[in-house]
Every structure is written in structure tokens, then in C-alpha cells.
Design an enzyme around this catalytic site. Structure first.
Site, mmCIF file in Angstrom:
data_model
loop_
_atom_site.group_PDB
_atom_site.id
_atom_site.type_symbol
_atom_site.label_atom_id
_atom_site.label_comp_id
_atom_site.label_asym_id
_atom_site.label_seq_id
_atom_site.Cartn_x
_atom_site.Cartn_y
_atom_site.Cartn_z
ATOM 1 N N HIS A 55 -21.606 -18.341 1.179
ATOM 2 C CA HIS A 55 -22.783 -18.072 2.001
ATOM 3 C C HIS A 55 -23.032 -16.564 2.013
ATOM 4 O O HIS A 55 -22.142 -15.764 1.696
ATOM 5 C CB HIS A 55 -22.567 -18.570 3.427
ATOM 6 C CG HIS A 55 -22.612 -20.057 3.557
ATOM 7 N ND1 HIS A 55 -22.827 -20.683 4.765
ATOM 8 C CD2 HIS A 55 -22.473 -21.046 2.637
ATOM 9 C CE1 HIS A 55 -22.820 -21.997 4.595
ATOM 10 N NE2 HIS A 55 -22.591 -22.244 3.313
ATOM 11 N N GLU A 57 -23.319 -14.310 4.385
ATOM 12 C CA GLU A 57 -22.442 -13.487 5.219
ATOM 13 C C GLU A 57 -21.064 -13.342 4.584
ATOM 14 O O GLU A 57 -20.484 -12.255 4.606
ATOM 15 C CB GLU A 57 -22.302 -14.104 6.622
ATOM 16 C CG GLU A 57 -23.596 -14.122 7.408
ATOM 17 C CD GLU A 57 -24.434 -15.389 7.212
ATOM 18 O OE1 GLU A 57 -25.289 -15.663 8.059
ATOM 19 O OE2 GLU A 57 -24.225 -16.106 6.200
ATOM 20 N N CYS A 88 -19.586 -19.120 8.794
ATOM 21 C CA CYS A 88 -19.843 -17.683 8.755
ATOM 22 C C CYS A 88 -19.548 -17.036 10.100
ATOM 23 O O CYS A 88 -19.046 -15.910 10.147
ATOM 24 C CB CYS A 88 -21.282 -17.424 8.316
ATOM 25 S SG CYS A 88 -21.555 -17.906 6.591
#
Length: 158
Positions: A55, A57, A88
């Protein structure tokens, strides 16, 4: 000052747009800032790397930590184009930045098919009621590394 913050958010959004253009993954971007400078950048790369943990992040945190040569982000701020998912969120807490700014929110993400509410609902459930089965196995064996860690004199605490 808020103009500078908006510029950092624009950089996070630009990372998301770049990822979309390159077909790397979902529409998410993130930057990590320290002392007014971007020290880490990432966008969602789930589909291009076959990594469900890639992801925005996470990729930005990995980049920032590599650039800082540290496993912590003390003194840093995270700017992410969307409110972080549970994974995240956990990574952000482990990295320990000072603050997180997010653009769009959970509802905005859900409206385009990125709904993580089901994960939030799974967390408080007893293991046997979760949609993915959880069963404890061989705890005595699994406790050995914990014992060795406790005894280790030259460990790096975190």
C-alpha cells in the site's frame, strides 16, 4: 505554513496519479516529510508487485526508513492521499511519526470499491467467529524465540 502542508498533500496525490498512470496499483499515494523535506515517497503497488502489503503508506514508510537508515520515523509527518486502512494504520503506529495528514476518507474510498470496514469488524470478533479461521498451535515451541530474545544481551530494543 498550511500552504506548505497542502503542497505535501499534492505530492502524495501526485504519487497516486503516477501510480495510476503506470498501472502499478490502486489510487493511493503517500509522502513522508522531515524538517520540511520529503524523505520518502510511495504509491500503491499491490497489483504490479503481487504484494498485498504494498500500500502507499507502507511503500513510503519503507522508502523513508531506508533513506534515514532507521526503523523509526520520529520527527516526521506522513501525508497520505487517503485515510489509512487498518494495516497501514498499524504500520504507521509501529513507525512512530509525529503526525499524519490524510486527504480523502474511508467513506470516499469505499464509494469506489476500496472498503476496509469488514476488517475493522473482524478485529473484535472471537477467533472462531472471524471469516478467516485462527487457531493457536504449538505455543510451547513458538515461545522459544521469546525466551531467547529475553536472554539476548546485545538486542536492539524498539
Amino acid at each position: 505554513m498550511s500552504n506548505q502542508k497542502e503542497n505535501f498533500m499534492r505530492e502524495a496525490v501526485n504519487a497516486a496519479l503516477e501510480g495510476i498512470k503506470n498501472n502499478e496499483g490502486g489510487p493511493f499515494g503517500c509522502v513522508v516529510v522531515k524538517n520540511g523535506k520529503i524523505i520518502g515517497k510511495g504509491n500503491n503497488k499491490v497489483t504490479s508487485t503481487n504484494d498485498p502489503t504494498a500500500h502507499a503508506e507502507i511503500t513510503a514508510i519503507r522508502d523513508a526508513c531506508k533513506n534515514l537508515n532507521s526503523f523509526q520515523l520520529n520527527g516526521c509527518e506522513i501525508y497520505t492521499s487517503c485515510e489509512p486502512c487498518p494495516m497501514c494504520l498499524g504500520a504507521i503506529y509501529w513507525a512512530r511519526p509525529d503526525k499524519v495528514y490524510y486527504g480523502s476518507n474511508q467513506t470516499d474510498a469505499a464509494s469506489i470499491g476500496f472498503d476496509d470496514e469488514f476488517i475493522y469488524k473482524q478485529i473484535p470478533l472471537p477467533y472462531e467467529k472471524r471469516s478467516i479461521a485462527f487457531e493457536q498451535l504449538a505455543r510451547d515451541i513458538a515461545l522459544v524465540p521469546f525466551q531467547k530474545w529475553t536472554e539476548k544481551k546485545d538486542k536492539t530494543e524498539y
